[in-house]
Design a protein around this motif. Structure first.
Motif, short mmCIF file in Angstrom:
data_model
loop_
_atom_site.label_atom_id
_atom_site.label_comp_id
_atom_site.label_asym_id
_atom_site.label_seq_id
_atom_site.Cartn_x
_atom_site.Cartn_y
_atom_site.Cartn_z
N GLU A 142 0.83 -1.20 0.00
CA GLU A 142 0.00 0.00 0.00
C GLU A 142 0.87 1.26 0.00
OE1 GLU A 142 -3.13 2.48 -0.27
OE2 GLU A 142 -3.19 0.30 -0.48
N THR A 143 1.92 1.25 0.80
CA THR A 143 2.83 2.39 0.83
C THR A 143 3.48 2.60 -0.52
OG1 THR A 143 3.25 2.02 3.19
CG2 THR A 143 4.86 3.36 1.99
N ALA A 144 3.88 1.52 -1.18
CA ALA A 144 4.50 1.62 -2.51
C ALA A 144 3.50 2.22 -3.51
CB ALA A 144 4.97 0.26 -2.98
N LYS A 145 2.24 1.82 -3.42
CA LYS A 145 1.22 2.38 -4.31
C LYS A 145 1.06 3.89 -4.07
CE LYS A 145 -1.61 -1.78 -4.87
NZ LYS A 145 -2.91 -2.41 -4.56
N GLN A 146 1.05 4.28 -2.79
CA GLN A 146 0.89 5.69 -2.46
C GLN A 146 2.07 6.51 -2.96
OE1 GLN A 146 0.33 5.73 1.78
NE2 GLN A 146 -1.81 5.08 1.66
N VAL A 147 3.28 5.98 -2.78
CA VAL A 147 4.48 6.69 -3.26
C VAL A 147 4.43 6.82 -4.78
CG1 VAL A 147 6.99 6.49 -3.51
CG2 VAL A 147 5.93 6.11 -1.29
N ASN A 148 4.05 5.75 -5.44
CA ASN A 148 3.95 5.77 -6.90
C ASN A 148 2.93 6.81 -7.35
OD1 ASN A 148 4.41 4.99 -9.56
ND2 ASN A 148 2.85 3.40 -9.49
N GLN A 149 1.79 6.85 -6.69
CA GLN A 149 0.75 7.81 -7.05
C GLN A 149 1.22 9.25 -6.83
OE1 GLN A 149 -2.24 7.12 -8.57
NE2 GLN A 149 -2.31 9.33 -8.81
N LYS A 150 1.88 9.48 -5.69
CA LYS A 150 2.36 10.84 -5.41
C LYS A 150 3.42 11.26 -6.41
CE LYS A 150 1.15 11.02 -0.55
NZ LYS A 150 1.58 11.23 0.83
N THR A 151 4.27 10.31 -6.82
CA THR A 151 5.30 10.61 -7.80
C THR A 151 4.66 10.97 -9.15
OG1 THR A 151 6.81 9.08 -6.70
CG2 THR A 151 7.36 9.69 -8.95
N GLN A 152 3.65 10.21 -9.53
CA GLN A 152 2.95 10.52 -10.78
C GLN A 152 2.27 11.89 -10.71
OE1 GLN A 152 0.31 7.23 -11.54
NE2 GLN A 152 1.96 5.88 -12.21
N ASP A 153 1.66 12.17 -9.57
CA ASP A 153 1.00 13.48 -9.40
C ASP A 153 2.02 14.61 -9.49
OD1 ASP A 153 -1.39 12.12 -9.08
OD2 ASP A 153 -1.44 12.34 -6.89
N LEU A 154 3.16 14.43 -8.85
CA LEU A 154 4.20 15.46 -8.89
C LEU A 154 4.70 15.65 -10.31
CD1 LEU A 154 6.01 17.39 -7.30
CD2 LEU A 154 7.60 15.50 -6.96
N GLY A 155 4.88 14.56 -11.02
CA GLY A 155 5.30 14.65 -12.42
C GLY A 155 4.30 15.43 -13.26
N LYS A 156 3.02 15.17 -13.05
CA LYS A 156 1.97 15.89 -13.78
C LYS A 156 2.01 17.38 -13.43
CE LYS A 156 -1.22 12.00 -14.15
NZ LYS A 156 -2.49 11.41 -13.69
N ASP A 157 2.22 17.67 -12.14
CA ASP A 157 2.29 19.08 -11.71
C ASP A 157 3.46 19.79 -12.38
OD1 ASP A 157 0.10 18.63 -10.11
OD2 ASP A 157 1.24 18.50 -8.23
N VAL A 158 4.59 19.12 -12.48
CA VAL A 158 5.77 19.72 -13.12
C VAL A 158 5.49 19.98 -14.59
CG1 VAL A 158 8.17 19.28 -13.80
CG2 VAL A 158 7.43 18.79 -11.47
N VAL A 159 4.88 19.01 -15.26
CA VAL A 159 4.55 19.19 -16.69
C VAL A 159 3.59 20.36 -16.86
CG1 VAL A 159 3.37 18.12 -18.64
CG2 VAL A 159 5.04 16.81 -17.33
#
Length: 95
Positions: free
Chosen positions: A50-67
């Protein structure tokens, strides 16, 4: 003399028996601890997933924010990238 040999043999048999009992006790204890450790690890696995899923989701969200931020204001993004590159260059050249 035969009595001494008989006594020594009895003592060795008692020691062998005691050693076997200790071995059995240690094996039982080891197996119990091993099973408990397996239970703990099994309990942690879902939490780690679950923690790995959350980290992955937050990383994707951050990437989208940067784009999005880069598309919104490319000059600012270029300036930030240049500033970071400059600072990293200074840090590398200090060595």
């Amino acid at each position: 003399m035969a009595k001494n040999i008989s006594s020594i043999k009895k003592a060795l048999d008692l020691l062998k028996e005691a050693a076997q009992e200790q071995k059995d006790d240690l094996q039982t204890l080891f197996l119990k601890e091993y099973e408990e450790l397996g239970d703990v690890i099994s309990g942690l696995k879902p939490k780690l997933e679950e923690t790995a899923k959350q980290v992955n989701q937050k990383t994707q969200d951050l990437g989208k924010d940067v784009v999005e931020a880069t598309q919104k204001d490319p000059v600012k993004a270029l300036g930030i990238a240049a500033g970071i590159g400059f600072v990293l260059g200074l840090m590398v050249n200090k060595k």
